[in-house]
Design a protein around this motif. Structure first.
Motif, PDB file in Angstrom:
ATOM      1  N   THR A   1      66.251  36.087  58.124  1.00 17.60           N
ATOM      2  CA  THR A   1      66.509  35.749  56.723  1.00 17.60           C
ATOM      3  C   THR A   1      66.030  36.911  55.862  1.00 17.60           C
ATOM      4  N   LEU A   2      66.938  37.422  55.042  1.00 12.49           N
ATOM      5  CA  LEU A   2      66.669  38.579  54.182  1.00 12.49           C
ATOM      6  C   LEU A   2      66.775  38.132  52.729  1.00 12.49           C
TER       7      LEU A   2
ATOM      8  N   THR B   1      59.109  29.190  39.341  1.00 11.82           N
ATOM      9  CA  THR B   1      60.461  29.191  39.907  1.00 11.82           C
ATOM     10  C   THR B   1      60.549  30.136  41.091  1.00 11.82           C
ATOM     11  N   LEU B   2      59.956  31.313  40.972  1.00  7.43           N
ATOM     12  CA  LEU B   2      59.963  32.248  42.091  1.00  7.43           C
ATOM     13  C   LEU B   2      59.256  31.646  43.293  1.00  7.43           C
ATOM     14  N   ALA B   3      58.133  30.971  43.060  1.00 13.84           N
ATOM     15  CA  ALA B   3      57.414  30.335  44.162  1.00 13.84           C
ATOM     16  C   ALA B   3      58.278  29.277  44.831  1.00 13.84           C
ATOM     17  N   ALA B   4      58.983  28.468  44.029  1.00 10.12           N
ATOM     18  CA  ALA B   4      59.837  27.418  44.605  1.00 10.12           C
ATOM     19  C   ALA B   4      60.968  28.032  45.425  1.00 10.12           C
TER      20      ALA B   4
ATOM     21  N   ASP C   1      59.516  29.463  48.640  1.00 12.46           N
ATOM     22  CA  ASP C   1      59.198  28.362  49.551  1.00 12.46           C
ATOM     23  C   ASP C   1      60.458  27.918  50.297  1.00 12.46           C
ATOM     24  N   ARG C   2      61.576  27.810  49.567  1.00 13.49           N
ATOM     25  CA  ARG C   2      62.829  27.403  50.202  1.00 13.49           C
ATOM     26  C   ARG C   2      63.292  28.456  51.207  1.00 13.49           C
ATOM     27  N   VAL C   3      63.191  29.722  50.823  1.00 16.97           N
ATOM     28  CA  VAL C   3      63.641  30.807  51.705  1.00 16.97           C
ATOM     29  C   VAL C   3      62.808  30.829  52.982  1.00 16.97           C
ATOM     30  N   ARG C   4      61.483  30.729  52.848  1.00  8.19           N
ATOM     31  CA  ARG C   4      60.658  30.811  54.061  1.00  8.19           C
ATOM     32  C   ARG C   4      60.791  29.555  54.919  1.00  8.19           C
ATOM     33  N   ALA C   5      61.034  28.400  54.297  1.00 15.05           N
ATOM     34  CA  ALA C   5      61.272  27.191  55.093  1.00 15.05           C
ATOM     35  C   ALA C   5      62.548  27.344  55.906  1.00 15.05           C
ATOM     36  N   GLU C   6      63.557  27.900  55.295  1.00 14.68           N
ATOM     37  CA  GLU C   6      64.810  28.165  56.008  1.00 14.68           C
ATOM     38  C   GLU C   6      64.579  29.109  57.182  1.00 14.68           C
TER      39      GLU C   6
END
Length: 670
Positions: A481-482, A588-591, A594-599
């Protein structure tokens, strides 16, 4: 195989400058060092005028005594070449070696690092004193490490004199294969009639009446870094020739406010990577900068490293120099150990009575041992002895953040679409949510091997060469994931804009195309809508973006780009590529991250309350979990059965409790 520091456990100490004090103080120094647990001190860093009082005439009497005294007390020496501060006699003999600034002013001696890095006279004198030290002390039992120079480029990262101009031309001829047409193409000199017909016409980017050529400026930054590196490796080679088994280091300055040297090029040239790090008094959460600096230094080293300098309290070079809060000295030091430091050292051992740094704190302050600083210093020494087994432990991470000095230099050249962009600030903005979530991070170059990572973040990569761009794209295609930040991929390594739309080199992997940036005015914000928190906003930047295979995750909700995608995601190969065409507000950046790293399947080291930093180092048989409370509230965390807390020596019963403002280090069996 590079030589290693022959020292058991973790190193502890600081810069030792006994020449500032009468000899009767030295014995007291030894007693106090033993009390504090000091086992390594840097010696001789600014002693050139005493060691060589006139050209070719040496006086090693005081250094002989100091090294013998250290050895007798079981304290190792990191012996420095004193070349950061040439003596007055050198400049009287060689005034041409003084540095010249962009405006053509020759600077005077009377401070440190007031020399031209390209000066042949300086190079000759520096190698001469380095050679004399190496010959005399190569076999001294106290000398365990060579300390080359001190903080290269701190005050003289660039000199604009005629000698430097000639050296710059030599560097350019080597870079461009002695092909002046290639240089003219790289610099785009057909613009503003800057075409060069002879190498001798090329000067450093001195002060001029209008905006300077950006690639000229970029190559100058590259040259200045390489010119200082050449001095460092020349001294290193002199020392290695005399004592090949003694490791050599020099102290980097991996801090947000220093950008002069490309440390990716420097690190492989050293046996041990060392760093200096100082807190900025205006930073309300300086613990985040400690973490970022430590992760970046560890990444440069490819493993453990040494903290060569930081402060016990206030420094002396900021507009207001704040003292450290109760417990902060300990938290700071152990946070560096958590991020891979195998040694902790301070500037300096004993606080100076006179001189430019008399108000810089030290291990033994002006107040002496009846002081909080001294009590904290002694306590930290005991902590480091209790953590001896951690030496050499690794720091596994699933996330890599791309950091590149060329990209940093290029982004901050004049005449950008926005002068508000600061490379280190952009990287920290993306790093901070990972730190708060307890996610382990490495830093990498664009061309690095990325096979060990699940997630790669490129917050700011304005300049990237073809190989680096292809490497990042291939990472996503292979299943990673990039995530890429705005204004990335825009120019190549010659600072030429990649035509056809933005984000240039990353258009295909990201599946987007922009035809025009819309940077925001200072303090400006644009509302965001979509899969983002209520009240989400973008800052600093926006751009007119078109989807070409990606899907919109969030869009601008007002302003001239209302309805245009602002955050996108595209499946790419067996992975995915995200693009953030603005800098979202922190929540917003944190949210989003969080979504990107969960993916990507990235988990935090350990879930912890806000303000509690949790970091892991990994040894052959156990993990070492550092729990650092910055919140002042304390915390209780679950740990594996059979764990023990190293600082107290107590077994844990499935949980570890860290008191308010304190630190716990847990050995967890694997």
């Amino acid at each position: 195989m590079k030589p290693t520091l022959a020292l058991p456990g973790l190193a502890y100490g600081g810069d030792y400058n006994p020449e500032q004090w009468p000899e009767e103080v030295w014995a007291e120094d030894m007693r106090l060092m033993r009390e504090a647990g000091v086992n390594l001190v840097s010696v001789g860093i600014f002693s050139w005028a005493l060691l060589e009082p006139s050209e070719g005439v040496y006086d090693f009497a005081h250094l002989d005594k100091v090294l013998d005294l250290l050895h007798a007390n079981g304290i190792a020496a990191d012996l420095a070449t004193p070349t950061a501060a040439p003596p007055a006699w050198f400049f009287r003999a060689h005034p041409e070696a003084l540095p010249v600034d962009r405006d053509g002013r020759t600077l005077s001696y009377g401070s440190r690092q007031t020399f031209c890095p390209s000066s042949p006279a300086y190079r000759e004198a520096a190698l001469r004193i380095a050679g004399a030290l190496a010959e005399r002390y190569a076999d001294h039992p106290s000398v365990r490490m060579w300390h080359v120079h001190n903080e290269y480029g701190c005050h003289n990262a660039a000199c604009y004199c005629d000698t430097s101009a000639a050296a710059f031309r030599r560097w350019l001829r080597a870079r461009y294969g002695d092909d002046l047409a290639a240089l003219n193409h790289a610099w785009g000199t057909r613009f503003w009639s800057q075409w060069y017909g002879d190498w001798e016409e090329i000067l450093p980017p001195r002060a001029t009446g209008a905006v300077p050529n950006p690639t000229h400026r970029l190559d100058w930054r590259r040259f200045c870094s390489d010119e200082l590196l050449a001095l460092c490796t020349a001294e290193r080679d002199v020392l290695r020739a005399a004592a090949p088994s003694i490791p050599a280091t020099t102290n980097f300055m991996v801090m947000s406010n220093f950008d002069a040297l490309d440390y990716w090029r420097w690190a492989p040239q050293l046996d041990i990577v060392s760093n200096d790090h100082y807190l900025m008094s205006t930073d309300p959460e300086s613990e985040i900068d400690i973490a970022l600096s430590g992760d970046l230094t560890r990444s440069l080293a490819g493993g453990p490293w040494l903290l060569m300098e930081h402060s016990t309290g206030a420094v002396n070079w900021q507009p207001v120099n704040r003292a450290k809060k109760p417990g902060e000295l300990r938290r700071n030091a152990l946070a560096h150990v958590a991020r891979g430091a195998d040694g902790i050292a301070y500037f300096q051992w004993r606080q100076s009575r006179a001189g430019a740094e008399q108000w810089h704190s030290a291990m033994v302050p002006h107040a002496g041992t009846d002081s909080r600083i001294w009590r904290d210093v002694v306590r930290l020494g005991a902590d480091l002895r209790a953590l001896a087994e951690i030496r050499g432990a690794g720091s596994p991470a699933d996330v890599a953040v791309v950091w590149d000095w060329d990209a940093r230099w290029a982004l901050e050249l004049p005449s950008q679409p926005s002068g508000e962009l600061r490379y280190a600030d952009l990287v920290r903005a993306w790093y901070e949510p990972l730190w708060r979530s307890g996610v382990a991070v490495d830093f990498v170059r664009p061309r690095a091997d990325l096979s060990a990572y699940r997630l790669v973040l490129a917050p700011s990569l304005y300049l990237v060469d073809d190989e680096g761009a292809a490497n990042l794209s291939a990472f996503a295609e292979r299943g990673g994931t990039l995530a890429v930040g705005f204004h990335s991929g825009t120019v190549d390594d010659n600072c030429h804009v990649r035509l056809g739309g933005y984000p240039g080199a990353f258009r295909e992997v990201l599946g987007v195309r922009s035809d025009e940036p819309f940077p925001l005015l200072p303090g400006g914000r644009v509302a965001l809508s979509g899969a983002v928190p209520d009240g989400a906003a973008g800052t600093l930047w926006s751009e007119r973006l078109r989807l070409e295979g990606a899907e919109a995750v969030a869009s601008y909700a007002d302003g001239p780009l209302s309805g245009v995608p602002a955050v996108t995601r595209r499946p790419h190969g067996s992975g995915a590529a995200w693009y953030l065409a603005t800098l979202p507000d922190p929540a917003t950046l944190a949210a989003l991250l969080d979504r990107v790293r969960a993916e990507a399947g990235v988990e935090p080291v350990r879930t912890a309350p806000p303000g509690v930093e949790v970091v892991r180092r990994r040894g052959p048989q156990a993990d070492y979990l550092f729990v650092i409370d910055h919140s002042g509230q304390g915390a209780e965390l679950p740990v594996a059965p059979g764990s023990s807390e190293l600082l107290t020596g107590k077994e844990t019963a499935g949980t570890v409790t860290v008191a308010p403002g304190e630190v716990a280090v847990v050995r967890e069996p694997r």
